[in-house]
Write a protein that holds these residues in place. Sequence first.
Motif, PDB file in Angstrom:
ATOM      1  N   ASN A  80       0.794  -1.230   0.000  1.00 44.33           N
ATOM      2  CA  ASN A  80       0.000   0.000   0.000  1.00 44.33           C
ATOM      3  C   ASN A  80       0.830   1.285   0.000  1.00 44.33           C
ATOM      4  O   ASN A  80       0.288   2.378  -0.060  1.00 44.33           O
ATOM      5  N   SER A  81       2.152   1.172   0.077  1.00 44.22           N
ATOM      6  CA  SER A  81       3.037   2.317  -0.156  1.00 44.22           C
ATOM      7  C   SER A  81       4.437   1.739  -0.318  1.00 44.22           C
ATOM      8  O   SER A  81       4.683   0.580   0.062  1.00 44.22           O
ATOM      9  N   TRP A  82       5.340   2.524  -0.851  1.00 44.48           N
ATOM     10  CA  TRP A  82       6.703   2.016  -0.952  1.00 44.48           C
ATOM     11  C   TRP A  82       7.386   2.026   0.410  1.00 44.48           C
ATOM     12  O   TRP A  82       8.277   1.220   0.687  1.00 44.48           O
ATOM     13  N   THR A  83       6.949   2.901   1.299  1.00 45.60           N
ATOM     14  CA  THR A  83       7.457   2.852   2.671  1.00 45.60           C
ATOM     15  C   THR A  83       7.135   1.485   3.271  1.00 45.60           C
ATOM     16  O   THR A  83       7.997   0.843   3.889  1.00 45.60           O
ATOM     17  N   SER A 203       7.808   2.975  -5.885  1.00 45.94           N
ATOM     18  CA  SER A 203       6.676   3.664  -5.265  1.00 45.94           C
ATOM     19  C   SER A 203       5.593   3.928  -6.301  1.00 45.94           C
ATOM     20  O   SER A 203       5.880   4.190  -7.467  1.00 45.94           O
ATOM     21  N   ASN A 205       3.277   6.261  -5.369  1.00 39.07           N
ATOM     22  CA  ASN A 205       2.722   7.459  -4.741  1.00 39.07           C
ATOM     23  C   ASN A 205       2.404   8.519  -5.797  1.00 39.07           C
ATOM     24  O   ASN A 205       3.069   8.615  -6.829  1.00 39.07           O
ATOM     25  N   TYR A 206       1.457   9.315  -5.512  1.00 41.31           N
ATOM     26  CA  TYR A 206       0.983  10.395  -6.394  1.00 41.31           C
ATOM     27  C   TYR A 206       2.107  11.222  -7.014  1.00 41.31           C
ATOM     28  O   TYR A 206       1.998  11.670  -8.141  1.00 41.31           O
ATOM     29  N   HIS A 211       1.513   6.301 -10.789  1.00 41.55           N
ATOM     30  CA  HIS A 211       0.943   6.245  -9.442  1.00 41.55           C
ATOM     31  C   HIS A 211      -0.493   5.768  -9.435  1.00 41.55           C
ATOM     32  O   HIS A 211      -1.208   5.827 -10.434  1.00 41.55           O
ATOM     33  N   GLU A 214      -1.614   6.060  -3.760  1.00 44.89           N
ATOM     34  CA  GLU A 214      -0.613   5.451  -2.881  1.00 44.89           C
ATOM     35  C   GLU A 214      -0.373   4.024  -3.364  1.00 44.89           C
ATOM     36  O   GLU A 214      -1.258   3.419  -3.961  1.00 44.89           O
ATOM     37  N   GLU A 262      -6.816   0.676  -6.351  1.00 42.25           N
ATOM     38  CA  GLU A 262      -5.452   1.149  -6.614  1.00 42.25           C
ATOM     39  C   GLU A 262      -4.715   0.191  -7.546  1.00 42.25           C
ATOM     40  O   GLU A 262      -3.975   0.620  -8.423  1.00 42.25           O
TER      41      GLU A 262
END
Length: 431
Positions: A80-83, A203, A205-206, A211, A214, A262
């Motif tokens: 759900n995010s690259w983090t 990632s 992310n936007y 993207h 997220e 997503e």
Amino acid sequence: MNAASTLAVLGGHPVIRHPRGPAPAVGEEEAQAAAEVVRSGVLSDYVGAPGPAFMGGRRVRALEEQAAQYFGSRHALAVNSWTSGLICAVGALGLEPGDEVITTPWTMAATATAIVHWNAIPVFADIDPATFNIDPSCVESLITPRTRAILAVDIFGLPADWAALRAIASRHGLALLGDGAQAPGARVDGRHGQTLADVGGYSLNYHKHIHSGEGGILVTDDDRLASRMAMIRNHAECIVQGSDPATLAGMLGFNFRLGEIEAAIASIQLGKLAPRIRNYQRAAAQLSEGLRGLPGLVTPIVPAGHTHAYYVYGMRLDPALTGVPRAALADALRAEGVLGVSAAYQNLHRLPMFVHRIAYGTQGFPFRSPYTRPDLRYGRGTCPVAEQLHDETYLGLALGMLALDESQIASVVEAFHKVWAQRHRLRAEAA
Ligand SMILES: *Cc1c(COP(=O)(O)O)cnc(C)c1O
């Protein structure tokens, strides 16, 4: 408009009168794909318990299959995010508290905090001023008996020196992780840069090349790491309920699951990556050609065999040749209507979290603890190349976020020439 007209920062007319911001990266196709998911009523199809749905729904799996094929990896895992992806990658290694992971200070904070999340210790290696990527010789000089992994970043879109890093990792028995948040589509000798790490990824992310608002994608060829990352992504309940204690270490699960909406959007975006990157590469070539010869300005270099995805067009200034402080040049460029100018990037080793060595609680854990080598130092002086770039000489242009066309790039080039031609006036003004 010519190079002799008054600088906008001194009251003249700007070269670019109506700067155009980022073009929307998503369109009708994405809207339709999202609508289809909404109409299906199944917005996420994960189940945390063992069984077929543990690995997620139809669109998540389709995205993973597409990504594995596109990037050329055995496995791709959507998160759900690259983090979240970074936390999965570090977690899958099964580190002991106080183990060290060597990484770069010239990156976004998540690269380093993903290490701290597992009570491991980031050790910052300095960077190569020509590429802004981690310097392999510096990496090798920082290896201790506690070192377990190297986490390199393909910063700004340029792959790190993966061959040198792989050689070091093999020599010292270390894992090699990658952060390609800014570099989807960037290659080394035809292979996607991130697939040269044991685990790498991107990632969604936007603000990144492609993207879904997220999101993130992990890539790996390693079956064991892939299955551990899938556990961490989805609560790790399978393992927690299992019977073998040997498999429990590091199995603190999260909910890092990407939703079906997503995933459906990301699939379409992935199909748009290659032409988008070609456009950035064309823009960068036009910039490098147009800016050639401006005194004290060094344009990006791309090592042989590498391709650059140009999330950022990273330049360096030689203050002895420009004769003007960086901030004055950056302000003058912005006043001419150039968007996306940045006159600093990151020095993670100087963040308060590391300088004061405080993460978990107030007592300095994990930095000041019986698990951790006591002589580790952060802060100014530990990565002098990254420090000089951050403090004085780096100048960046956010190419990836602006998607400028040929005539817009021509105007950016014109603005640079105008500012450079009259930079002595900035100096006089500043004095
Ligand atoms: C954007 C970015 C991340 C974080 O990615 P998210 O998807 O926003 O969590 C990590 N590392 C680098 C280098 C980035 O640019």
